[in-house]
Design a protein around this motif. Structure first.
Motif, PDB file in Angstrom:
ATOM      1  N   ALA A 316       0.839  -1.201   0.000  1.00 19.04           N
ATOM      2  CA  ALA A 316       0.000   0.000   0.000  1.00 19.04           C
ATOM      3  C   ALA A 316       0.876   1.252   0.000  1.00 19.04           C
ATOM      4  N   LEU A 317       1.973   1.213   0.736  1.00 16.44           N
ATOM      5  CA  LEU A 317       2.910   2.345   0.769  1.00 16.44           C
ATOM      6  C   LEU A 317       3.545   2.552  -0.602  1.00 16.44           C
ATOM      7  N   ARG A 318       3.943   1.457  -1.242  1.00 16.39           N
ATOM      8  CA  ARG A 318       4.565   1.564  -2.570  1.00 16.39           C
ATOM      9  C   ARG A 318       3.607   2.187  -3.577  1.00 16.39           C
ATOM     10  N   GLU A 319       2.344   1.803  -3.508  1.00 17.61           N
ATOM     11  CA  GLU A 319       1.349   2.366  -4.423  1.00 17.61           C
ATOM     12  C   GLU A 319       1.127   3.850  -4.160  1.00 17.61           C
ATOM     13  N   GLN A 320       1.169   4.244  -2.888  1.00 13.53           N
ATOM     14  CA  GLN A 320       0.960   5.656  -2.562  1.00 13.53           C
ATOM     15  C   GLN A 320       2.091   6.539  -3.073  1.00 13.53           C
ATOM     16  N   VAL A 321       3.327   6.053  -2.973  1.00 16.56           N
ATOM     17  CA  VAL A 321       4.469   6.880  -3.418  1.00 16.56           C
ATOM     18  C   VAL A 321       4.746   6.699  -4.905  1.00 16.56           C
ATOM     19  N   LYS A 322       3.997   5.774  -5.544  1.00 18.07           N
ATOM     20  CA  LYS A 322       4.088   5.561  -6.999  1.00 18.07           C
ATOM     21  C   LYS A 322       5.515   5.267  -7.453  1.00 18.07           C
ATOM     22  N   ALA A 323       6.098   4.242  -6.863  1.00 18.13           N
ATOM     23  CA  ALA A 323       7.460   3.828  -7.217  1.00 18.13           C
ATOM     24  C   ALA A 323       7.447   2.399  -7.730  1.00 18.13           C
ATOM     25  N   SER A 324       8.389   2.094  -8.619  1.00 21.55           N
ATOM     26  CA  SER A 324       8.516   0.721  -9.103  1.00 21.55           C
ATOM     27  C   SER A 324       9.004  -0.168  -7.958  1.00 21.55           C
ATOM     28  N   SER A 325       8.789  -1.454  -8.088  1.00 23.11           N
ATOM     29  CA  SER A 325       9.155  -2.393  -7.032  1.00 23.11           C
ATOM     30  C   SER A 325      10.646  -2.330  -6.715  1.00 23.11           C
ATOM     31  N   GLU A 326      11.496  -2.254  -7.774  1.00 24.65           N
ATOM     32  CA  GLU A 326      12.943  -2.246  -7.565  1.00 24.65           C
ATOM     33  C   GLU A 326      13.403  -0.990  -6.839  1.00 24.65           C
ATOM     34  N   VAL A 327      12.926   0.170  -7.295  1.00 26.49           N
ATOM     35  CA  VAL A 327      13.332   1.442  -6.694  1.00 26.49           C
ATOM     36  C   VAL A 327      12.792   1.560  -5.275  1.00 26.49           C
ATOM     37  N   PHE A 328      11.551   1.128  -5.061  1.00 23.63           N
ATOM     38  CA  PHE A 328      10.942   1.196  -3.730  1.00 23.63           C
ATOM     39  C   PHE A 328      11.703   0.324  -2.738  1.00 23.63           C
ATOM     40  N   THR A 329      12.011  -0.909  -3.139  1.00 23.16           N
ATOM     41  CA  THR A 329      12.737  -1.831  -2.253  1.00 23.16           C
ATOM     42  C   THR A 329      14.106  -1.273  -1.884  1.00 23.16           C
ATOM     43  N   THR A 330      14.831  -0.736  -2.870  1.00 24.44           N
ATOM     44  CA  THR A 330      16.149  -0.154  -2.604  1.00 24.44           C
ATOM     45  C   THR A 330      16.039   1.025  -1.649  1.00 24.44           C
ATOM     46  N   SER A 331      15.069   1.894  -1.872  1.00 27.26           N
ATOM     47  CA  SER A 331      14.882   3.067  -1.010  1.00 27.26           C
ATOM     48  C   SER A 331      14.513   2.654   0.406  1.00 27.26           C
ATOM     49  N   LEU A 332      13.616   1.688   0.525  1.00 30.45           N
ATOM     50  CA  LEU A 332      13.173   1.233   1.842  1.00 30.45           C
ATOM     51  C   LEU A 332      14.318   0.580   2.608  1.00 30.45           C
ATOM     52  N   ASP A 333      15.109  -0.244   1.920  1.00 32.77           N
ATOM     53  CA  ASP A 333      16.257  -0.894   2.570  1.00 32.77           C
ATOM     54  C   ASP A 333      17.238   0.141   3.111  1.00 32.77           C
ATOM     55  N   LEU A 334      17.461   1.196   2.334  1.00 29.20           N
ATOM     56  CA  LEU A 334      18.370   2.252   2.767  1.00 29.20           C
ATOM     57  C   LEU A 334      17.812   2.985   3.983  1.00 29.20           C
ATOM     58  N   LEU A 335      16.520   3.267   3.977  1.00 30.74           N
ATOM     59  CA  LEU A 335      15.885   3.939   5.117  1.00 30.74           C
ATOM     60  C   LEU A 335      15.939   3.077   6.370  1.00 30.74           C
ATOM     61  N   VAL A 336      15.807   1.767   6.215  1.00 30.88           N
ATOM     62  CA  VAL A 336      15.891   0.851   7.354  1.00 30.88           C
ATOM     63  C   VAL A 336      17.315   0.843   7.911  1.00 30.88           C
ATOM     64  N   ARG A 337      18.314   0.794   7.004  1.00 31.63           N
ATOM     65  CA  ARG A 337      19.721   0.798   7.457  1.00 31.63           C
ATOM     66  C   ARG A 337      20.062   2.085   8.199  1.00 31.63           C
ATOM     67  N   GLU A 338      19.489   3.183   7.746  1.00 25.85           N
ATOM     68  CA  GLU A 338      19.753   4.478   8.380  1.00 25.85           C
ATOM     69  C   GLU A 338      18.826   4.740   9.570  1.00 25.85           C
ATOM     70  N   LYS A 339      17.970   3.742   9.893  1.00 25.87           N
ATOM     71  CA  LYS A 339      17.059   3.779  11.037  1.00 25.87           C
ATOM     72  C   LYS A 339      16.057   4.935  10.960  1.00 25.87           C
ATOM     73  N   ASN A 340      15.653   5.256   9.730  1.00 26.50           N
ATOM     74  CA  ASN A 340      14.598   6.244   9.534  1.00 26.50           C
ATOM     75  C   ASN A 340      13.229   5.588   9.424  1.00 26.50           C
ATOM     76  N   ILE A 341      13.243   4.272   9.183  1.00 26.86           N
ATOM     77  CA  ILE A 341      12.015   3.482   8.996  1.00 26.86           C
ATOM     78  C   ILE A 341      12.251   2.114   9.639  1.00 26.86           C
ATOM     79  N   GLU A 342      11.186   1.490  10.124  1.00 28.91           N
ATOM     80  CA  GLU A 342      11.242   0.108  10.601  1.00 28.91           C
ATOM     81  C   GLU A 342      10.267  -0.741   9.794  1.00 28.91           C
ATOM     82  N   THR A 343      10.638  -1.991   9.585  1.00 32.53           N
ATOM     83  CA  THR A 343       9.709  -2.931   8.968  1.00 32.53           C
ATOM     84  C   THR A 343       9.482  -4.090   9.929  1.00 32.53           C
ATOM     85  N   VAL A 344       8.222  -4.429  10.106  1.00 34.23           N
ATOM     86  CA  VAL A 344       7.843  -5.557  10.959  1.00 34.23           C
ATOM     87  C   VAL A 344       6.958  -6.452  10.119  1.00 34.23           C
TER      88      VAL A 344
END
Length: 479
Positions: A316-344
């Motif tokens: 649902a988040l990916r659809e809201q920000v209108k990003a492709s799966s590859e770009v979204f996954t890369t961005s999310l992984d980076l945000l998790v590493r930088e502790k700006n986002i958490e995934t559960v």
């Protein structure tokens, strides 16, 4: 001045021709191949033959090619260069090809032979246009003209950028709209002739064969393309795509440059981290940063709007920000590493963010849980429980969703919800029953549990799904 009778001036003429030839930029035999077709005919004993001057690349015998704009695939059965049979023709040479896979009626002057699945035909091109100082009048925007490029001739409508008309001797950026598809690439030179009477009035150079509709700041982009710096041009093309990026194959189609040449021209830009590479996709680094900021703000907005939900679903988040799966996954992984986002699991949330409940919501949540925990297997209807709460129906439903997500409650149907402890006790009851008999029918189950058929059937189907029991005819086998 020269004289063919006395020979006067001929040596000077030869030297002038040699000097002029030396200044001509040689055709690139290593570039992607393009042969604009100027003649099509049938030769007895050979079949279909096309001729043209090879403007780029090399064509070998037995090579497969695609004819634009039709997309027809053909095979080169034979090659001739300046009337002599050859194994290959290279850029700049006068070339004849004997083709298999096409009849003369399938081909015509103005078509182009090129490598298959490499380029795309276009109906629109952005160009830099110059009107001859000898043109009889100014050129108004939306004027139709005769358009000539290589061997192609068609009618085009000219839409000027930033001006309503172009004066004789002046230059401008323009978009040409063609009535049919054509293969055009950056750097292709063209001539325009007045629609009527047909006289040459100007010409120019193709800058962008794949313009993006309604893009802002278009003229600055065309200025970059006209500047001719390959690295800057590539960076600009990539930046235009925002966080969607552009694939290497698409860059090849838009620039006409080979993959190897693109790699060389992108090397420094990638090293300087101005462009990010994600598989085959190239994304402008500032656009990636902007996407990451947008992801964080979208998650924050979701928390504010949905305090009773632990996080937003990843898709649902990916659809809201209108990003492709590859770009979204890369961005999310980076945000998790930088502790700006958490995934559960499949949930995305801000770091340390949990469900925030008001007093009446916490009280209602406990009432829901207690209502089902105390009921055992004879649970009340979900809507009855919700109706007795202090909070409104929408918030009550979110509390139920929270309990279901945390697996405190388990939903077996729209109306039947059970507490996890009751279902765990049911599993233990099945274990004890197996010691007596591994077979059980509905009546036996009702007697064991003390429930009516309304509850028995959904519970047995749940046990089947959980591989506690297996249906055999009208009975169940306890596994």
């Amino acid at each position: 001045p020269v004289s063919s009778l006395t020979g006067a001036g001929l040596d000077d003429l030869k030297r002038a021709i040699i000097a002029a030839a030396a200044e001509v930029e040689p055709r690139d035999s290593h570039a992607l191949t393009r042969l604009p077709i100027d003649r099509v005919f049938t030769m007895k004993g050979f079949g279909t033959v096309v001729t043209g001057t090879l403007v780029a690349g090399t064509i070998h015998r037995e090579e497969e090619m695609e004819v634009f704009p039709t997309g027809r695939r053909v095979r080169v059965r034979g090659v001739q260069v300046h009337g002599q049979a050859a194994d290959a023709a290279v850029a700049g040479q006068r070339t004849a090809l004997n083709l298999a896979g096409a009849r003369t009626e399938d081909l015509s002057r103005g078509m182009t032979a090129a490598p298959p699945a490499t380029f795309s035909a276009t109906h629109r091109v952005d160009v830099r246009l110059r009107l001859l100082s000898s043109a009889p009048r100014s050129l108004k925007s939306r004027t139709r003209v005769h358009f000539h490029c290589h061997t192609m001739e068609t009618v085009a409508e000219i839409a000027l950028y930033g001006a309503r008309q172009l004066a004789p001797g002046a230059e401008a950026f323009a978009r040409l709209k063609l009535p049919g598809p054509a293969l055009l690439l950056p750097g292709d030179r063209f001539i325009i002739r007045q629609f009527s009477p047909v006289v040459t009035i100007g010409g120019g150079i193709v800058l962008d064969p794949a313009p993006i509709p309604r893009m802002p700041e278009h003229e600055p982009f065309l200025q970059i393309l006209a500047g001719g710096n390959p690295a800057t041009m590539l960076k600009a093309r990539i930046a235009r795509r925002g966080h969607k990026g552009i694939s290497m194959s698409r860059l090849i189609a838009e620039t006409g440059w080979s993959k190897g040449l693109l790699e060389v021209r992108l090397d420094q830009t990638l090293k300087d981290a101005q462009v990010v590479r994600i598989g085959d996709l190239l994304v402008h680094a500032p656009a990636m940063i902007g996407l990451q900021q947008f992801i964080v703000s979208t998650v924050a907005a979701f928390h504010k709007k949905n305090p009773l939900v632990g996080g937003i679903a990843r898709e649902a988040l990916r659809e809201q920000v209108k990003a492709s799966s590859e770009v979204f996954t890369t961005s999310l992984d980076l945000l998790v590493r930088e502790k700006n986002i958490e995934t559960v699991g499949d949930m995305v949330r801000l770091p340390g963010h949990g469900v925030v409940m008001k007093d009446e919501e916490a009280e209602s949540k406990k009432k829901i849980e207690d209502a089902f925990a105390s009921a055992g297997l004879k649970v009340p209807a979900l809507q009855e429980v919700i109706a007795g709460l202090r909070v409104d129906k929408t918030r009550a439903q979110k509390l139920v969703t929270l309990l279901l997500r945390d697996k405190v409650l388990v939903k077996l149907s729209d109306e039947l919800v059970f507490h996890r402890s009751a279902l765990d006790a049911l599993r233990r009851l099945m274990t004890l029953q197996k010691r007596k008999s591994s077979q059980m029918d509905v009546a036996t189950f009702k007697e064991l549990t003390g429930v009516s058929r309304k509850y028995a059937i959904p519970l047995l189907e749940y046990l089947d799904r959980e591989h506690v029991t297996r249906r055999v005819g009208d009975a169940r086998e306890i596994l």
